[in-house]
Design a protein around this motif. Structure first.
Motif, PDB file in Angstrom:
ATOM      1  N   ASN A   1       0.841  -1.211   0.000  1.00  7.21           N
ATOM      2  CA  ASN A   1       0.000   0.000   0.000  1.00  7.21           C
ATOM      3  C   ASN A   1       0.870   1.253   0.000  1.00  7.21           C
ATOM      4  N   MET A   2       1.949   1.195   0.788  1.00  6.70           N
ATOM      5  CA  MET A   2       2.762   2.392   0.931  1.00  6.70           C
ATOM      6  C   MET A   2       3.582   2.711  -0.321  1.00  6.70           C
ATOM      7  N   VAL A   3       3.928   1.673  -1.096  1.00  9.10           N
ATOM      8  CA  VAL A   3       4.749   1.958  -2.294  1.00  9.10           C
ATOM      9  C   VAL A   3       3.891   2.046  -3.555  1.00  9.10           C
ATOM     10  N   MET A   4       2.577   1.793  -3.381  1.00  5.73           N
ATOM     11  CA  MET A   4       1.697   1.741  -4.549  1.00  5.73           C
ATOM     12  C   MET A   4       1.783   3.018  -5.377  1.00  5.73           C
ATOM     13  N   ALA A   5       1.774   4.181  -4.646  1.00  6.83           N
ATOM     14  CA  ALA A   5       1.776   5.460  -5.354  1.00  6.83           C
ATOM     15  C   ALA A   5       3.022   5.578  -6.230  1.00  6.83           C
ATOM     16  N   SER A   6       4.190   5.260  -5.649  1.00  7.46           N
ATOM     17  CA  SER A   6       5.400   5.424  -6.462  1.00  7.46           C
ATOM     18  C   SER A   6       5.451   4.389  -7.573  1.00  7.46           C
ATOM     19  N   ALA A   7       4.832   3.187  -7.342  1.00 12.76           N
ATOM     20  CA  ALA A   7       4.779   2.179  -8.406  1.00 12.76           C
ATOM     21  C   ALA A   7       3.984   2.729  -9.586  1.00 12.76           C
TER      22      ALA A   7
END
Ligand code: ADP
Length: 799
Positions: free
Chosen positions: A515-521
């Protein structure tokens, strides 16, 4: 067999023709006593013998000696032996009386003479006996002869020469006991046996020869002094009996053979003794040469050695002294060799090492070899550290101590330099750590404001401003992460970063991390897939915060380095005793030479250096945290195909998660009052805003510890937020003072500080704080914490 007691006369003559030795029988015959013997010229005893001796080969001579008017006929056999001559002298006087008897036998005298001649010169009894037998066989009609050698100790005789029987028969006759058959009987009793008309005899000891078809048989013992050397027997199949003269001839021949055998045995013994003597002499010579060369070598080594070498000698409990010192000692100590030799050896030992040397002196005799570090005192008084290797040797009732000394001055200086270097580097490291934590502290305070306000604006604003504040927020988060990593790394270096070991649901951890890296992915166009199912669980032993940090690091690397339009797969697997997490990307992969080093702090591959931002700390933290959680980690990569990072952690014994805290209800927030003591006005203002906008809770603030304390005494607060770094009275002291107030003993006090080192957090929690938030404060974490405490105060106490 003994040369000294033999009946035959033995005389040994030196090259100067003087008598060297004469046995008892000889002395008797010549009428001399032992003292007169040595140095008597042999020509005095046997005038004219020098001619025979001068031929220097084996020869014979006849002599007639007059002793007290009586004439004695002597037959002398001369044997050159090394430098000397051995004379074997036989009294043949009595032979004359028997001469007639022998002469009665046709050809007997001739045989007798020839035998005597051959016997005296022969070295091969077999050849001699065969020849003898051949001649006697013709003369006396003999068919058989046996020659046995006796072994008195074993009481046995062994067949050594024979003729007239086959090989297989000889095998049966090979060995006889004393007393067995005629020869055994003769050997035992040392008596001759003459048996005529054997076929008619019932004597059991004749049984064997009877079976051979022998009709008459004579067996003689071969005697030397008292000892029986063996037997010699002759037999005839064609004649019924031997005549008296024939028997006598055989007897004389056997006597001669006995003498020869005795002589041979004596010569053999002499040779044997000589050989062993020669061997012993050669060995001694070799040893002597060796010791000479060793001694020479030792002296060479001793005097040319670069190491200082000393030989201390101690004679019969006397005082030890320097026996020898080499040039290296002289150079090292500044004394001359003569000066040293006049000094007691202990004089060169520094006073503080005298006791040690006394101890060495007492124990070296048992230990044989010892090493000890001491200081020597030079002639100019300067001390030098030396390593002494001492060994103990004995020679001619003296004890020698060989001391090899090595100057340790350089080594000690090097060791000291190393220690100083280490201290300096530790100091530098400490200074670096302090600088890093100070810097991060200083950066956290402004970051707190930036992040807080950016979050507020982002939540309220729309359009471009919303987008821009989002970017400000992300940059702040990036900076915060950088500071966190640096602090973690500093903590690791100082050994302060300890991880907790508690049951953690790794499914939740993976889900939260994704969830936390989703945005940067999304920004990077990377697609994340995983095999997790939100409702599932798999518990491992670990530290939830650190584990999330590990998974996040691996995920963000996979996104960062996986390339655009990449695919990142996160899998978890349950194994027997452990659980495994795999993060795989289909990026460009990592070179083999980088693979070995990427877990080192600050290491980044050349390929990514200019392309992606990074600090080179993420994987070293992965390595450290996973190891501290008793897990394993690893990486596999193939160029242009992708990379797989994996970690494995021990499974926990639990299978369910603690129930989630219920959500905060609005009514519980009523009358919930929070005090925030903080010297930074910016931060006070920010938190006040956040409380109003997001929490709907009243926040009272104080700018320093004293005014905060005043406020808690005047009003009742349900929660206190307290900065640590306060002027005049720091947060830790303020906390202690608040805890002293009876109505505040149970009230939660939460530290909000830029000090982010684990040891600071630990110390604060031990000093009375209930919780600790690190600046910049994430609004969600603060909200969760406050919700938790409101929940607690709202829950009625159990009866
Ligand atoms: P950072 O990412 O800040 O450079 P890390 O310690 O996380 O630091 O990684 C160290 C180095 O390992 C990176 O600089 C990169 O060269 C390499 N690396 C890590 N993960 C990957 C990956 N998934 N694919 C390719 N290279 C990687």
């Amino acid at each position: 067999m003994n040369i000294h007691t033999s009946n035959e006369m033995f005389v040994v003559i030196g090259a100067d023709l003087n008598v060297k030795y004469m046995n008892e029988a000889g002395r008797k015959a010549f009428g001399i006593t032992g003292d007169q013997l040595s140095g008597i010229p042999v020509t005095n005893l046997l005038p004219g013998i020098e001619k025979d001796i001068g031929m220097n080969r084996e020869s014979q001579a006849e002599f007639i000696l007059s002793n007290h008017g009586r004439e004695k006929r002597m037959r002398i056999s001369i044997f050159p032996y090394e430098e000397d001559f051995v004379l074997v002298i036989k009294n043949t006087t009595s032979g004359d009386t028997v001469k007639g008897l022998v002469e009665q036998t046709k050809g007997g005298q001739q045989i007798m003479d020839e035998v005597t001649q051959r016997l005296l010169l022969s070295k091969e009894p077999k050849e001699l006996l065969d020849h003898l037998f051949d001649q006697l066989a013709d003369l006396l009609g003999l068919d058989i002869y046996f020659n046995y050698l006796a072994d008195p100790k074993a009481q046995k005789i062994s067949l050594i020469n024979y003729k007239g029987i086959g090989h297989s028969e000889a095998k049966q006759w090979k060995q006889l006991e004393y007393g067995e058959a005629v020869c055994g009987y003769v050997a035992q009793l040392k008596e001759r046996v003459v048996a005529n008309h054997i076929p008619a005899s019932s004597d059991p000891k004749l049984q064997r020869i009877k079976e051979l078809g022998i009709q008459c048989y004579v067996c003689h013992p071969l005697i030397a002094g008292e000892e029986v050397l063996g037997t010699l027997s002759f037999g005839s199949k064609s004649r019924e009996a031997f005549a008296q003269a024939e028997i006598y001839l055989i007897e004389k021949i056997c006597e001669q053979v006995g003498h020869v055998l005795e002589r041979m045995l004596i010569m053999e013994e002499l040779q044997h003794k000589n050989r062993s003597l020669e061997k012993a002499i050669k060995e001694k010579e070799a040893l002597f040469k060796l010791s000479l060369s060793l001694n020479k070598k030792f002296r060479e080594i001793f005097h040319t050695s670069k190491d200082a070498m000393l030989l201390v000698c101690c004679a019969n409990r006397g005082k030890p002294f320097f026996y020898e010192v080499n040039a290296a000692v002289v150079q090292l100590l500044g004394y001359t060799a003569d000066e040293l030799k006049k000094m007691p050896p202990k004089a060169i030992i520094a006073p503080e090492y005298q006791q040690i040397i006394d101890h060495v002196a007492q124990t070296i005799e048992q230990e044989k070899k010892m090493t000890v570090e001491v200081s020597w005192v030079k002639k100019d008084g300067e001390k030098i550290p030396v390593d002494l290797s001492i060994s103990c040797h004995y020679f001619q009732e003296r004890t020698y101590y060989l001391i090899i000394a090595r100057d340790l001055t350089e080594r000690k200086a090097f060791e000291q330099a190393l220690i100083e270097e280490k201290i300096a580097s530790e100091r530098a490291n400490l200074a670096k750590s302090k600088f890093l934590s100070m810097m991060s502290h200083e950066m956290r305070t402004p970051l707190n404001s930036i992040l807080g306000y950016a979050q507020m604006i982002e939540l309220k604003a729309q359009g471009t401003i919303h987008k821009h504040t989002g970017k400000i927020k992300n940059a702040t988060i990036h900076l915060t992460n950088l500071i966190n990593d640096i602090l973690d790394y500093v903590g690791l270096e100082e050994g302060n970063s300890k991880v907790a070991k508690e049951p953690v649901n790794l499914v939740t951890i993976i889900q939260d991390s994704i969830n936390m890296v989703m945005a940067s992915a999304e920004i990077n166009g990377v697609f994340i897939t995983s095999n997790i199912h939100p409702a599932s669980s798999l518990f491992v032993e670990g530290d939830p915060l650190r584990l999330k940090q590990v998974v996040m690091n691996l995920l963000s690397n996979a996104i960062k380095y996986g390339g655009t339009s990449g695919l990142v797969t996160v899998l978890y697997k349950e194994m027997k005793d452990k659980a495994r997490i795999e993060v795989r990307d289909n990026g460009p992969g990592i070179h083999d030479h980088d693979l070995e080093r990427i877990f080192e702090p600050f290491y980044r591959s050349d390929e990514v250096l200019n392309l992606t931002e990074g600090r080179g700390l993420g994987l070293s933290l992965v390595k450290e945290f996973v190891t501290q959680m008793n897990g394993q980690y690893g990486v596999e990569s193939e160029k242009n195909k992708g990379t797989l990072f994996w970690i494995e952690l021990p499974k926990a014994n639990v299978t369910t998660e603690a129930p989630l805290a219920p959500f905060l209800k609005e009514k519980d927030k009523k009358n919930f009052k929070v005090l925030y003591i903080e010297d930074n006005e910016e931060n006070r203002h920010l938190l006040k805003e956040q409380f109003k906008v997001f929490f709907n809770i009243e926040l009272v603030t104080a700018a320093d510890g004293l005014s905060g304390l005043k406020l808690v005494q005047e009003q009742r607060f349900d929660l206190v937020l307290l900065d640590i770094n306060l002027p005049l009275m720091d947060g830790l002291q303020v906390c202690k003072k608040i805890r002293c107030l009876p109505e505040y003993q149970e009230v939660p006090i939460i530290a909000i500080s830029a000090h982010a080192l684990k040891k600071d957090i630990q110390y604060a929690l031990e000093s009375g704080f209930d919780d600790y938030l690190v600046k910049p404060v994430d609004i969600r974490s603060l909200k969760a914490l406050i919700d938790q405490y409101i929940q607690k105060t709202a829950t009625p106490a159990l009866p």
